[in-house]
Enzyme design. Structure first.
Site, PDB file in Angstrom:
ATOM      1  N   HIS A   1      -4.978  -5.548  34.352  1.00 44.88           N
ATOM      2  CA  HIS A   1      -5.585  -5.330  33.513  1.00 44.88           C
ATOM      3  C   HIS A   1      -6.101  -4.114  32.549  1.00 44.88           C
ATOM      4  CE1 HIS A   1      -5.953  -9.930  34.224  1.00 44.88           C
ATOM      5  NE2 HIS A   1      -5.851 -10.248  33.098  1.00 44.88           N
TER       6      HIS A   1
ATOM      7  N   ASP B   1       3.487 -10.781  33.277  1.00 52.13           N
ATOM      8  CA  ASP B   1       1.777 -10.794  33.331  1.00 52.13           C
ATOM      9  C   ASP B   1       2.393 -10.987  31.467  1.00 52.13           C
ATOM     10  OD1 ASP B   1      -0.505 -11.434  33.792  1.00 52.13           O
ATOM     11  OD2 ASP B   1      -0.308  -9.377  35.475  1.00 52.13           O
TER      12      ASP B   1
END
Length: 492
Positions: free
Chosen positions: A184, A256
């Site tokens: 992230h 993702d």
């Protein structure tokens, strides 16, 4: 816009899974679904209760044929139970029990709940082999550290979900378990040779493909032996060469979330969309950050890439065909949606899950030492910052110890003498999560246990670090079911 342009825009939009704020579908999402948008990914902020989710998914279906997905892993990562915590444990607990039939039952329960709410794709299970104890993003989301164990439970999870026609999405290919970096925030590197990669990281994916997994999620991790410095999500060598070629996978490849820094801080959102499609992805999960303007810009960039020869139109057609096959399978006549779907049906499913989930959590929990009867207990919950994947899901033992005094403390600011004074003459229980990853948590627990050796410590993350306390309870996760199972041991 010509018919050819409309057709190309429809193909481009069909690759996107968008997100939106709120518990009802915005007008732009419904309009884009009418024009071929691939689908949506739901997050905790889209969920109020099962009946509301069913109403939302019904509205989305009224506008098109969307893929409707979310991350429901059980354990720490939950969307349907985001506001209260999951009623069933996650992968680490299931791996600790190591009963594949139990794993299958838990994931079938998850799938039944999703089906009752109108979800047709679950971004689960995590097939990552968690060989790095300090992994900041996987941890209890993994079944364990041994490839063979992770593989057999990944297969059971896939079979459980897909037995009720909810597509599994096995993640994060080619493996996110050996990293110390959260994708992230940056690009993690898995710097191992191909032999290790095949034996360790790829083993669960190979098994899941053999079990008929309907989708696989990419990881924003670089594997120098395969991808160089490029994240796998953007690498044709990883997605087309390794996944499609060597492993023979022909299902849907889902990215993702593309709003993660590993993509946005390197090639940008729209640029990443084109590159991952060219690499072999079929559905692009955009994540919660992109706006409608961003979505339009991404579609426009995909169309431009085709027009300019940077992306073959045949690649979009291939993706569309795979996604259409997924939709057709999920909508099949054998789809096991309860007849009473809706608020009551979902509640009936929930009751079943609570039984299955609690049973699994009870089998997973471990007690070292001897818990003594509680006397006016003081419970100190050591505050642990949530990861982005988990979000701000409630955790702790408070709901199961209504007569206890519960203090949630930040370890760096904790007043140890004050806490010990407050605990004088009372039972002291300290609850931590992943203490091995947070030295301030370890320091606080060590100081309390040193002064009070009769302390009971409950670890709700991975039980890597264990203090010398009178009793130590390992739950292998911080879900609601894990907490209840721990308190039952404490009060038995």
């Amino acid at each position: 816009m010509s018919q050819s342009d409309r057709g190309l825009r429809r193909l481009a939009a069909g690759t996107l899974l968008v997100a939106f704020q709120g518990t009802t579908a915005p007008g732009w999402v419904l309009r884009e679904l009418e024009h071929g948008l691939g689908g949506v990914t739901l997050f905790g902020f889209n969920v109020a209760d099962p009946g509301q989710v069913l109403g939302l998914t019904s509205a989305l279906r009224g506008a098109g044929e969307p893929v409707i997905s979310l991350d429901e892993e059980g354990g720490d990562v939950t969307r349907l139970a985001y506001h209260v915590g999951s009623p069933y444990p996650g992968n680490a607990a299931l791996g600790a029990v190591d009963d594949v039939e139990l794993t299958r039952r838990v994931y079938r329960a998850i799938g039944s709940e999703l089906a009752a709410c109108g979800i047709n794709l679950d971004m689960a299970p995590s097939a990552d082999v968690n060989t790095e104890a300090d992994n900041p993003v996987i941890g209890t989301r993994s079944f364990g550290t041994v490839p063979e164990l992770v593989a057999r439970h990944t297969v059971a999870a896939v079979e459980g979900l897909q037995s009720v026609n909810v597509a599994a999405c096995v993640k994060h290919f080619p493996g996110h378990g050996a990293t110390r970096v959260d994708s992230h925030l940056a690009v993690p590197v898995v710097d191992v040779g191909l032999d290790v990669l095949r034996e360790r990281e790829l083993a669960p994916f190979r098994a899941a493909i053999g079990a008929g997994a309907k989708s696989v999620m990419t990881a924003h991790v670089a594997v120098p032996a395969v991808t160089g410095s490029t994240p796998a999500t953007l690498s044709g060598a990883a997605l087309t060469g390794l996944l499609r070629g060597e492993l023979g996978y022909d299902g849907v490849v889902v990215t993702d979330a593309l709003d993660m820094h590993a993509i946005t801080k390197s090639v940008g959102l729209a640029g990443g969309a084109v590159l991952t499609l060219a690499a072999g992805s079929d559905l692009l999960c955009l994540g919660p950050l992109p706006t409608y303007d961003d979505v339009q810009a991404i579609i426009a960039e995909i169309v431009s890439a085709v027009r300019e020869g940077r992306l073959p139109e045949s690649r979009l057609e291939e993706a569309a065909a795979r996604v259409a096959a997924l939709r057709s399978w999920a909508a099949g006549p054998e789809r096991a949606v309860p007849a009473a779907a809706g608020q009551n049906g979902a509640e009936q499913n929930g009751a079943e899950q609570n039984v299955v989930g609690l049973h699994a959590a009870r089998r997973a929990v471990r007690l070292t030492g001897a818990a003594t009867p509680l006397v006016e207990p003081l419970v100190i919950e050591v505050d642990t910052p949530p990861t982005i994947a988990v979000g701000d899901v409630p955790w702790g033992v408070g709901p199961w110890l209504p007569d206890a005094e519960i203090l949630r403390v930040k370890p760096a600011a904790a007043d140890v003498p004050g806490l010990l004074a407050k605990a004088d003459g009372r039972s002291l229980v300290v609850v931590v999560k992943d203490a091995h990853r947070h030295h301030e948590s370890r320091d606080l627990v060590s100081a309390l246990v040193s002064a009070r050796p009769d302390t009971t410590v409950i670890e709700m993350g991975l039980p890597v670090w264990q203090p010398d306390s009178a009793a130590y309870i390992a739950t292998y996760g911080a879900a609601r079911a894990n907490a209840q199972a721990a308190v039952e041991l404490l009060t038995a």
